[in-house]
Design an enzyme around this catalytic site. Structure first.
Site, PDB file in Angstrom:
ATOM      1  CB  ALA A  62      -0.933   0.016   1.218  1.00 25.38           C
ATOM      2  CB  VAL A  63       1.363   3.940  -2.130  1.00 27.03           C
ATOM      3  CG1 VAL A  63       1.970   5.334  -2.206  1.00 27.03           C
ATOM      4  CG2 VAL A  63       2.323   2.893  -2.684  1.00 27.03           C
TER       5      VAL A  63
ATOM      6  CD  GLU B 118      -4.324 -14.114  -2.518  1.00 27.65           C
ATOM      7  OE1 GLU B 118      -4.048 -15.319  -2.647  1.00 27.65           O
ATOM      8  OE2 GLU B 118      -3.681 -13.340  -1.785  1.00 27.65           O
TER       9      GLU B 118
ATOM     10  CG  ASN C 227      -6.822  -1.722  -5.883  1.00 25.32           C
ATOM     11  OD1 ASN C 227      -6.456  -0.761  -6.556  1.00 25.32           O
ATOM     12  ND2 ASN C 227      -6.271  -2.044  -4.727  1.00 25.32           N
TER      13      ASN C 227
ATOM     14  CE1 TYR D  65       0.734  -5.581  -7.016  1.00 24.39           C
ATOM     15  CE2 TYR D  65      -1.628  -5.916  -7.048  1.00 24.39           C
ATOM     16  CZ  TYR D  65      -0.484  -5.583  -6.367  1.00 24.39           C
ATOM     17  OH  TYR D  65      -0.546  -5.246  -5.037  1.00 24.39           O
TER      18      TYR D  65
END
Length: 158
Positions: free
Chosen positions: A77-78, A110, A115, A122
């Site tokens: 996460a960012v 996952e 998102n 990815y």
């Protein structure tokens, strides 16, 4: 807030003193956020837990488990103000390098279908879809599937 080009960025191992900040970032970006206890458990288990500091302040993190020839990216996460500046990509590439260095031949993760930003990251790094896990994410009566993605890693010769 954006990161100036001359800002100082540094990856380092996550520590217990980072958990308040990491948990706040998690709560600000995740539809199904981890708790501080989840992060503590990962540290206690010896998972690869990293933070990315920008000018001395934690702005992103990743959690990955590596066992045998498999790695599993558990969380990346960012913080919202730092997104789309390449920080997630930097951490993802670090995870792939570390997983390979630790003997993994592949890395899986996952991701929520909704998102789009994470999925684009990815896919842009070469991850391919493998499967769908029904109702994988559950929180407060809500359910969402997960796309399982995988990237083959180059093995390092000894």
């Amino acid at each position: 807030m954006t990161v100036p080009r001359e800002s100082r960025k540094r990856c380092r191992p996550m520590t217990l003193s980072d958990l308040d900040t990491v948990t706040l970032i998690e709560q600000s970006v995740a539809a199904f956020p981890w708790t501080s206890g989840n992060f503590t458990d990962c540290l206690d288990a010896g998972y690869e837990c990293w933070v990315l500091e920008i000018n001395g302040r934690v702005g992103a993190y990743l959690i990955m488990s590596v066992g045998g020839d498999d790695a599993h990216l558990l969380n990346l996460a960012v913080e919202p103000q730092q997104q789309r500046l390449g920080l997630g990509r930097r951490l993802l590439r670090k995870a792939c390098l570390d997983a390979s260095r630790l003997g993994a031949n592949r890395i899986q993760l996952e991701v929520r279908p909704s998102n789009q930003g994470a999925r684009a990251l990815y896919e842009g790094e070469g991850f391919k879809g493998l499967a769908v896990r029904k109702d994988y994410y559950r929180s407060q009566g809500l359910k969402e599937d997960a796309f399982v993605m995988e990237l083959g890693l180059r093995s390092n010769p000894d």
